[in-house]
Design a protein around this motif. Sequence first.
Motif, PDB file in Angstrom:
ATOM      1  N   UNK A 110       0.799  -1.242   0.000  1.00  0.00           N
ATOM      2  CA  UNK A 110       0.000   0.000   0.000  1.00  0.00           C
ATOM      3  C   UNK A 110       0.828   1.286   0.000  1.00  0.00           C
ATOM      4  N   UNK A 111       1.893   1.411   0.784  1.00  0.00           N
ATOM      5  CA  UNK A 111       2.651   2.671   0.770  1.00  0.00           C
ATOM      6  C   UNK A 111       3.290   2.999  -0.586  1.00  0.00           C
ATOM      7  N   UNK A 112       3.435   1.984  -1.429  1.00  0.00           N
ATOM      8  CA  UNK A 112       4.004   2.205  -2.754  1.00  0.00           C
ATOM      9  C   UNK A 112       2.978   2.796  -3.720  1.00  0.00           C
ATOM     10  N   UNK A 113       1.727   2.778  -3.333  1.00  0.00           N
ATOM     11  CA  UNK A 113       0.645   3.323  -4.153  1.00  0.00           C
ATOM     12  C   UNK A 113       0.234   4.658  -3.555  1.00  0.00           C
ATOM     13  N   UNK A 114       0.045   5.642  -4.390  1.00  0.00           N
ATOM     14  CA  UNK A 114      -0.273   6.973  -3.862  1.00  0.00           C
ATOM     15  C   UNK A 114      -1.591   7.466  -4.440  1.00  0.00           C
ATOM     16  N   UNK A 115      -2.548   7.729  -3.611  1.00  0.00           N
ATOM     17  CA  UNK A 115      -2.570   7.432  -2.179  1.00  0.00           C
ATOM     18  C   UNK A 115      -2.858   5.947  -1.958  1.00  0.00           C
ATOM     19  N   UNK A 116      -2.508   5.430  -0.797  1.00  0.00           N
ATOM     20  CA  UNK A 116      -2.828   4.024  -0.526  1.00  0.00           C
ATOM     21  C   UNK A 116      -4.339   3.807  -0.594  1.00  0.00           C
ATOM     22  N   UNK A 117      -4.787   2.760  -1.275  1.00  0.00           N
ATOM     23  CA  UNK A 117      -6.227   2.522  -1.409  1.00  0.00           C
ATOM     24  C   UNK A 117      -6.857   2.027  -0.111  1.00  0.00           C
ATOM     25  N   UNK A 118      -8.149   2.248   0.000  1.00  0.00           N
ATOM     26  CA  UNK A 118      -8.910   1.700   1.123  1.00  0.00           C
ATOM     27  C   UNK A 118      -8.952   0.184   0.968  1.00  0.00           C
ATOM     28  N   UNK A 119      -9.035  -0.503   2.078  1.00  0.00           N
ATOM     29  CA  UNK A 119      -9.045  -1.968   2.037  1.00  0.00           C
ATOM     30  C   UNK A 119     -10.233  -2.494   2.831  1.00  0.00           C
ATOM     31  N   UNK A 120     -10.818  -3.566   2.307  1.00  0.00           N
ATOM     32  CA  UNK A 120     -11.861  -4.318   2.994  1.00  0.00           C
ATOM     33  C   UNK A 120     -11.303  -5.712   3.221  1.00  0.00           C
ATOM     34  N   UNK A 121     -11.330  -6.180   4.461  1.00  0.00           N
ATOM     35  CA  UNK A 121     -10.876  -7.537   4.767  1.00  0.00           C
ATOM     36  C   UNK A 121     -12.090  -8.444   4.754  1.00  0.00           C
ATOM     37  N   UNK A 122     -12.113  -9.382   3.824  1.00  0.00           N
ATOM     38  CA  UNK A 122     -13.286 -10.231   3.619  1.00  0.00           C
ATOM     39  C   UNK A 122     -12.896 -11.694   3.825  1.00  0.00           C
ATOM     40  N   UNK A 123     -13.447 -12.353   4.838  1.00  0.00           N
ATOM     41  CA  UNK A 123     -13.064 -13.739   5.124  1.00  0.00           C
ATOM     42  C   UNK A 123     -13.438 -14.716   4.013  1.00  0.00           C
ATOM     43  N   UNK A 124     -14.354 -14.333   3.130  1.00  0.00           N
ATOM     44  CA  UNK A 124     -14.724 -15.250   2.040  1.00  0.00           C
ATOM     45  C   UNK A 124     -13.552 -15.513   1.108  1.00  0.00           C
ATOM     46  N   UNK A 125     -12.607 -14.587   1.029  1.00  0.00           N
ATOM     47  CA  UNK A 125     -11.449 -14.810   0.169  1.00  0.00           C
ATOM     48  C   UNK A 125     -10.587 -15.929   0.738  1.00  0.00           C
ATOM     49  N   UNK A 126     -10.356 -15.910   2.028  1.00  0.00           N
ATOM     50  CA  UNK A 126      -9.550 -16.962   2.658  1.00  0.00           C
ATOM     51  C   UNK A 126     -10.232 -18.314   2.508  1.00  0.00           C
ATOM     52  N   UNK A 127     -11.536 -18.326   2.596  1.00  0.00           N
ATOM     53  CA  UNK A 127     -12.297 -19.572   2.565  1.00  0.00           C
ATOM     54  C   UNK A 127     -12.515 -20.106   1.157  1.00  0.00           C
ATOM     55  N   UNK A 128     -12.233 -19.306   0.133  1.00  0.00           N
ATOM     56  CA  UNK A 128     -12.495 -19.692  -1.251  1.00  0.00           C
ATOM     57  C   UNK A 128     -11.314 -20.434  -1.860  1.00  0.00           C
ATOM     58  N   UNK A 129     -11.607 -21.469  -2.621  1.00  0.00           N
ATOM     59  CA  UNK A 129     -10.546 -22.202  -3.311  1.00  0.00           C
ATOM     60  C   UNK A 129     -10.042 -21.441  -4.535  1.00  0.00           C
ATOM     61  N   UNK A 130     -10.852 -20.547  -5.093  1.00  0.00           N
ATOM     62  CA  UNK A 130     -10.477 -19.807  -6.299  1.00  0.00           C
ATOM     63  C   UNK A 130     -10.988 -18.379  -6.186  1.00  0.00           C
ATOM     64  N   UNK A 131     -10.325 -17.517  -5.379  1.00  0.00           N
ATOM     65  CA  UNK A 131     -10.855 -16.184  -5.104  1.00  0.00           C
ATOM     66  C   UNK A 131     -10.981 -15.284  -6.321  1.00  0.00           C
ATOM     67  N   UNK A 132     -10.157 -15.469  -7.327  1.00  0.00           N
ATOM     68  CA  UNK A 132     -10.243 -14.617  -8.506  1.00  0.00           C
ATOM     69  C   UNK A 132     -11.548 -14.775  -9.253  1.00  0.00           C
ATOM     70  N   UNK A 133     -12.212 -15.915  -9.063  1.00  0.00           N
ATOM     71  CA  UNK A 133     -13.452 -16.187  -9.790  1.00  0.00           C
ATOM     72  C   UNK A 133     -14.656 -16.315  -8.858  1.00  0.00           C
ATOM     73  N   UNK A 134     -14.497 -15.994  -7.601  1.00  0.00           N
ATOM     74  CA  UNK A 134     -15.596 -16.136  -6.653  1.00  0.00           C
ATOM     75  C   UNK A 134     -16.745 -15.197  -6.979  1.00  0.00           C
ATOM     76  N   UNK A 135     -17.969 -15.609  -6.761  1.00  0.00           N
ATOM     77  CA  UNK A 135     -19.133 -14.778  -7.078  1.00  0.00           C
ATOM     78  C   UNK A 135     -19.137 -13.422  -6.375  1.00  0.00           C
ATOM     79  N   UNK A 136     -18.558 -13.327  -5.181  1.00  0.00           N
ATOM     80  CA  UNK A 136     -18.611 -12.055  -4.468  1.00  0.00           C
ATOM     81  C   UNK A 136     -17.757 -10.977  -5.118  1.00  0.00           C
ATOM     82  N   UNK A 137     -16.806 -11.340  -5.994  1.00  0.00           N
ATOM     83  CA  UNK A 137     -15.971 -10.335  -6.658  1.00  0.00           C
ATOM     84  C   UNK A 137     -16.822  -9.367  -7.468  1.00  0.00           C
ATOM     85  N   UNK A 138     -17.875  -9.844  -8.086  1.00  0.00           N
ATOM     86  CA  UNK A 138     -18.737  -8.981  -8.893  1.00  0.00           C
ATOM     87  C   UNK A 138     -19.324  -7.842  -8.088  1.00  0.00           C
ATOM     88  N   UNK A 139     -19.702  -8.099  -6.854  1.00  0.00           N
ATOM     89  CA  UNK A 139     -20.271  -7.041  -6.012  1.00  0.00           C
ATOM     90  C   UNK A 139     -19.252  -5.943  -5.767  1.00  0.00           C
TER      91      UNK A 139
END
Length: 108
Positions: free
Chosen positions: A70-99
């Motif tokens: 994040x400090x390398x990006x200006x300004x650092x973007x806001x972040x949301x920590x979502x446990x569904x990513x950890x629980x997903x076998x394929x987060x890049x294609x998970x349905x919640x990404x669309x939201x």
Amino acid sequence: MSTGERRLIVLRHAKSAGPDGVGDFDRPLAPRGLRDAPAAGRRLREAGWFPDQVVCSPARRTRDTFDLVAPELAPPPAVTYDPRIYESANPGCSPFCGAYLRGAARCC
């Protein structure tokens, strides 16, 4: 990028350590990961990729990676920590990404 176009950037956590007695969720970054994560942020910056929104797993190694990117990006973007990513076998294609993508011009 044209208006209305979306870009999804999927960034894997930096190299993690596997110390004895530490569960997967709590694994820290290895020394190499601590060194490499800021370089990943610099590469994003140099490519001109500045995310509007970051959705990150709450696992320690992913939070630590984001904290170093994040400090390398200006300004650092806001972040949301979502446990569904950890629980997903394929987060890049998970349905919640669309939201998330509907609400951001760019999403990382």
